[in-house]
Design an enzyme around this catalytic site. Structure first.
Site, mmCIF file in Angstrom:
data_model
loop_
_atom_site.group_PDB
_atom_site.id
_atom_site.type_symbol
_atom_site.label_atom_id
_atom_site.label_comp_id
_atom_site.label_asym_id
_atom_site.label_seq_id
_atom_site.Cartn_x
_atom_site.Cartn_y
_atom_site.Cartn_z
ATOM 1 N N TRP A 180 62.614 2.794 33.638
ATOM 2 C CA TRP A 180 63.481 3.047 32.476
ATOM 3 C C TRP A 180 64.274 1.814 32.067
ATOM 4 O O TRP A 180 65.000 1.839 31.063
ATOM 5 C CB TRP A 180 64.442 4.202 32.789
ATOM 6 C CG TRP A 180 63.762 5.537 33.006
ATOM 7 C CD1 TRP A 180 62.413 5.803 32.896
ATOM 8 C CD2 TRP A 180 64.373 6.778 33.373
ATOM 9 N NE1 TRP A 180 62.159 7.123 33.166
ATOM 10 C CE2 TRP A 180 63.347 7.754 33.464
ATOM 11 C CE3 TRP A 180 65.685 7.167 33.642
ATOM 12 C CZ2 TRP A 180 63.603 9.088 33.818
ATOM 13 C CZ3 TRP A 180 65.946 8.493 33.985
ATOM 14 C CH2 TRP A 180 64.906 9.436 34.057
ATOM 15 N N LYS A 181 64.215 0.774 32.871
ATOM 16 C CA LYS A 181 64.935 -0.472 32.589
ATOM 17 C C LYS A 181 66.426 -0.198 32.317
ATOM 18 O O LYS A 181 66.973 0.738 32.894
ATOM 19 C CB LYS A 181 64.245 -1.232 31.442
ATOM 20 C CG LYS A 181 62.755 -1.460 31.755
ATOM 21 C CD LYS A 181 62.076 -2.455 30.866
ATOM 22 C CE LYS A 181 60.616 -2.601 31.279
ATOM 23 N NZ LYS A 181 59.896 -3.619 30.522
ATOM 24 N N GLU B 226 61.086 -9.473 34.297
ATOM 25 C CA GLU B 226 62.361 -9.659 33.594
ATOM 26 C C GLU B 226 63.395 -10.283 34.532
ATOM 27 O O GLU B 226 64.260 -11.052 34.090
ATOM 28 C CB GLU B 226 62.840 -8.320 33.005
ATOM 29 C CG GLU B 226 62.010 -7.949 31.776
ATOM 30 C CD GLU B 226 61.856 -6.459 31.520
ATOM 31 O OE1 GLU B 226 62.560 -5.650 32.136
ATOM 32 O OE2 GLU B 226 60.973 -6.107 30.697
ATOM 33 N N GLY C 13 56.931 1.229 30.986
ATOM 34 C CA GLY C 13 58.281 0.954 30.508
ATOM 35 C C GLY C 13 58.650 1.881 29.365
ATOM 36 O O GLY C 13 58.951 3.064 29.559
ATOM 37 N N GLY C 14 58.585 1.360 28.149
ATOM 38 C CA GLY C 14 59.024 2.098 26.960
ATOM 39 C C GLY C 14 58.528 3.541 26.885
ATOM 40 O O GLY C 14 59.312 4.455 26.582
HETATM 41 P P1 13P Z 1 56.426 -1.610 28.554
HETATM 42 O O1 13P Z 1 55.602 -0.418 29.008
HETATM 43 O O2 13P Z 1 57.584 -1.226 27.713
HETATM 44 O O3 13P Z 1 55.558 -2.668 27.988
HETATM 45 O O4 13P Z 1 57.079 -2.231 29.901
HETATM 46 C C1 13P Z 1 56.263 -2.495 30.988
HETATM 47 C C2 13P Z 1 57.123 -2.827 32.141
HETATM 48 O O5 13P Z 1 57.718 -3.885 32.196
HETATM 49 C C3 13P Z 1 57.273 -1.822 33.205
HETATM 50 O O6 13P Z 1 57.889 -2.361 34.329
#
Ligand code: 13P
Length: 251
Positions: A10-11, A97, A233-234
């Site tokens: 979920w960042k 990241e 992620g998203g």
């Molecule tokens: P996205 O699915 O938003 O591209 O992000 C991938 C990610 O970094 C999952 O750790």
């Protein structure tokens, strides 16, 4: 047979209210019994997720942990053993990241990997190349170096209690997904690298793909022989979409 794993990163997203809504949505999703599903909320929402998912087949992980194995004087950090105590089963280490924005070097990633395993957490070791590295033909070399950092320090056997995630940096949050063939090439290379040290560990190692995974492309990625699930992620911020990705992993 490797059990597929779908991990939702979920960042740095969510409020208590939006997380409650997302967890409620996830509880209503049909998750195939053969698929392991783990969500990785922001630290501040870990306890909420653990409590709201209690008794469900969805696990909770953290997005990072401290380099130190023991709790103590390290302001702002959270020890792997504290994450374990809070109900986490896994922790991401070496997400791009953190490597690129926060400058985490391989040596730091290795410390976190060790701290996680010492605390009884399963580390999800993230590796991947930048666009520049891919365009200059360095993809396999970069990824091999990131994997070797852990292999050299901890040995192949350490990967028996870990998960790997290949996330090409250029595919993260960009809507650009690696083609199934591009991803498979890297996954197979990682498995071969581990197999040169320990074939049994390599055969059992789950290697996830991450980078713009969505319901529409999950099935073709997961159909590849060395792709054992996804790090999402998203799309993991939408319960229906994430549920559909989990179901694609079960087919
Ligand atoms: P996205 O699915 O938003 O591209 O992000 C991938 C990610 O970094 C999952 O750790």
């Amino acid at each position: 047979m490797r059990r597929p794993l779908v991990a939702g990163n979920w960042k740095m997203n969510g409020t208590r209210a939006s997380v409650a809504e997302l967890l409620d949505g996830l509880r209503q999703e049909e998750i195939p019994a053969g698929v392991e599903v783990v969500v990785f909320p922001s630290l501040i929402h870990v306890a909420q997720a653990v409590s709201e998912l209690a008794g469900r087949s969805i696990g909770v992980g953290a997005q990072d942990c401290a380099i130190e194995q023991q709790p103590g004087a390290l302001t702002g950090e959270v020890a792997a053993c504290q994450l374990r105590d809070a109900g986490c089963s896994m922790v991401l280490v070496g997400h791009s990241e953190r490597r690129l924005i926060l400058g985490e070097a391989d040596a730091v990633v290795v410390c976190k990997f060790v701290a996680a395993q010492t605390a009884g957490l399963v580390p999800v070791l993230c590796v991947g190349e930048t666009l520049e590295q891919r365009e200059s033909g360095q993809t396999l070399e970069v990824v091999a170096r990131q994997v070797a950092a852990v292999l050299d320090a901890c040995g192949a056997q350490s990967l028996a209690g870990a998960v790997l995630a290949y996330e090409p940096v250029w595919a993260i949050g960009t809507g650009l997904t690696a083609s199934p063939g591009q991803a498979q090439e890297v996954h197979a290379a990682i498995r071969a690298q581990v197999a040169r040290l320990d074939e049994v560990v390599a055969g059992g190692l789950r290697i996830l793909y991450g980078g713009s995974v969505k319901a529409a492309n999950a099935a073709e990625l997961f159909a590849m022989p060395d792709i054992d699930g996804g790090l999402v992620g998203g799309a993991s911020l939408n319960a229906n979409e994430f549920g559909a990705i989990c179901r694609a992993a079960g087919n």
